[in-house]
Write an enzyme that holds these catalytic residues in place. Structure first.
Site, PDB file in Angstrom:
ATOM      1  CG  HIS A  58      30.361  41.367  -3.193  1.00 34.36           C
ATOM      2  ND1 HIS A  58      29.557  42.147  -4.006  1.00 34.36           N
ATOM      3  CD2 HIS A  58      29.534  40.810  -2.271  1.00 34.36           C
ATOM      4  CE1 HIS A  58      28.304  42.077  -3.573  1.00 34.36           C
ATOM      5  NE2 HIS A  58      28.265  41.279  -2.521  1.00 34.36           N
ATOM      6  CG  ASN A 275      22.659  46.329   3.636  1.00 34.63           C
ATOM      7  OD1 ASN A 275      21.786  46.124   4.470  1.00 34.63           O
ATOM      8  ND2 ASN A 275      22.551  47.218   2.672  1.00 34.63           N
ATOM      9  CG  ASP A 302      26.866  39.272   0.829  1.00 32.90           C
ATOM     10  OD1 ASP A 302      27.506  39.762  -0.125  1.00 32.90           O
ATOM     11  OD2 ASP A 302      26.013  39.912   1.459  1.00 32.90           O
TER      12      ASP A 302
HETATM   13  O1  DOR Z   1      27.256  43.661   3.239  1.00 34.94           O
HETATM   14  C1  DOR Z   1      27.183  43.771   2.024  1.00 34.94           C
HETATM   15  N1  DOR Z   1      28.258  44.057   1.269  1.00 34.94           N
HETATM   16  N2  DOR Z   1      25.987  43.642   1.432  1.00 34.94           N
HETATM   17  C2  DOR Z   1      25.807  43.918   0.143  1.00 34.94           C
HETATM   18  O2  DOR Z   1      24.713  43.784  -0.330  1.00 34.94           O
HETATM   19  C3  DOR Z   1      26.924  44.412  -0.685  1.00 34.94           C
HETATM   20  C4  DOR Z   1      28.193  43.980  -0.138  1.00 34.94           C
HETATM   21  C5  DOR Z   1      29.395  44.688  -0.740  1.00 34.94           C
HETATM   22  O3  DOR Z   1      29.468  44.804  -1.952  1.00 34.94           O
HETATM   23  O4  DOR Z   1      30.277  45.072   0.020  1.00 34.94           O
END
Ligand code: DOR
Length: 424
Positions: A58, A275, A302
């Site tokens: 991200h 998540n 992630d």
């Molecule tokens: O922990 C998470 N953070 N899981 C996700 O699916 C999205 C992500 C986020 O964009 O912060």
């Protein structure tokens, strides 16, 4: 300008050998003994590998630049040995159109590594209408996902798979496997710890139901499906069975899901909120086994930066997510007890193939683009969030001593990290 990586042990998919790697104009021009160049990177005692490829980061741009940008995220990436990153589309606004894809591609031009936008499956990631997948695929998007959310509507997911099957054969539909109704607003794994802590939980079945559904839909449609950040023993078992039955399926797992358990949440520290949530020791063991036996094809970070302000809220209010790019390789080397070549397969040529990046990533060979990382497998270091290149600080690994460190990273022939320091 020429560059030579000197004195290392080269490991890639084709095997292992000693040799220098000479680079000119961004391309590997020679591999052998006693090569010279204008710039020399010392690789004595180190492993020279293809740059790592992250299927899942991200980078928060556009819209949440206070947490990360394509530039700062790409700096984290190269410090962690990554020369390519797939940027998730849950930005603000979401990357769900050709214009949004172009915007990220424009930002990527000056990044320190290859940044490939993933496109959303549905408009605004709202799960209601298909996004213009073909328009985005035209621009080179190969991975589609509503990550951060799973596509809840099975009929819509079926249509997405049918539609994607008619696009470029390398297009993959990636799924964040989470049945939202069954999660019921849970903040951590549902189990003994969530009961004791008084926090609402997410049962493993919320992930496994969607894994099951998407395996069934992949069978129905013949689409290429990739399952993101698997976290449960049941998910690993389902993927193993589906692969044994011959389905075109790939899967990833994150470093935090093979190193941390739900017990970490006992501190109520939101740095452990993520998540899918951290699971039990038995799930961690199953993820490790799945990574070792080929059921899980890739380690994906992630990397999910969040500002201190956001993460300093109470556990149930804080957003899920943690930093991952700078620590992924070292966590894998320290925790997995797999041969280095296997770890590199999970972090480099495995994910490169899934992302359709086989041309630019994943190999050390003459004529190939010089995307390389140089790893000191014996170096130990302690994770210090204060020195992270991220705009955020939310790592649960602060203070942890790890073995294995990125010494240099070369992106398109440019030494972007030298002796663990970014060069721009
Ligand atoms: O922990 C998470 N953070 N899981 C996700 O699916 C999205 C992500 C986020 O964009 O912060």
């Amino acid at each position: 300008m020429s560059l030579v990586v000197k004195g290392g042990r080269i490991i890639d998919v084709s095997g292992e050998r000693a040799g220098d790697v000479a680079v000119e104009d961004g391309v590997i021009v020679a591999i052998g003994g006693d090569l010279s160049g204008d710039q020399v990177l010392d690789a004595e005692g180190c492993v020279v590998a293809p740059g790592l490829v992250d299927l899942h980061a991200h980078l928060r741009q556009p819209g949440q630049e206070e947490a990360e940008t394509v530039e700062s995220g790409s700096r984290c990436a190269v410090l962690g040995g990554f020369t390519a990153v797939v940027a998730m589309p849950n930005t603000v606004p979401a990357v769900d159109s050709a214009a949004a894809v172009r915007e990220v591609q424009e930002l990527a031009r000056t990044a320190l590594c290859e940044v490939r936008p993933a496109g959303a499956i549905t408009v605004g990631r709202a799960g209601e209408r298909l996004a213009p997948l073909a328009e985005m695929a035209e621009l080179g998007v190969r991975i589609f996902t509503d990550d951060g959310r799973g596509v809840q509507d099975s009929q819509l997911m079926r249509r997405a798979m049918e539609y994607a099957s008619g696009l470029d054969p390398s297009v993959v539909l990636a799924q964040h496997c989470e049945d939202e109704a069954l999660c019921g607003g849970g903040h951590m794994h549902e189990g003994a710890w969530s009961s004791r802590l008084g926090l609402a939980g997410q049962p493993v079945e919320a992930e496994e139901l969607m894994v099951m559904r998407d395996i069934a839909l992949a069978r129905l449609t013949g689409a290429r499906v990739h399952l993101q950040h698997l976290s449960t023993a049941g998910s690993v078992r389902l993927v193993a069975e589906a692969k044994a039955a011959g389905l075109l399926l790939s899967a990833e797992a994150t470093p935090h899901h093979f190193t941390l358990t739900d017990k970490c949440c006992a501190s109520y520290d939101p740095v452990y909120k993520v998540n899918p949530p951290l699971r039990t020791a038995a799930d961690v063991a199953a993820i490790k086994t799945g990574l070792g036996d080929g059921t899980i094809d890739a380690i994906a970070t992630d990397h999910a930066p969040h500002t201190q302000e956001a993460k300093e809220q109470p556990f149930d209010l804080a957003p899920p997510g943690l930093l991952g790019l700078e620590t992924a390789l070292a966590l894998a080397l320290t925790e997995l007890r797999l041969p280095l070549k296997s770890v590199l397969g999970l972090l480099s040529w495995g994910p490169a193939a899934i992302a359709g990046l086989g041309k630019t990533q994943g190999a050390v060979a003459e004529g190939r683009v010089a995307n390389l990382c140089v790893i000191d497998p014996a170096a130990t270091w302690t994770v210090d969030p204060a020195t992270s290149a991220s705009r955020s600080r939310n790592t649960p690994f602060a203070g942890r001593t790890l073995t294995g460190r990125i010494r240099h990273t070369v992106y398109r022939g440019e030494a972007v990290v030298v002796d663990a320091e970014p060069q721009r």
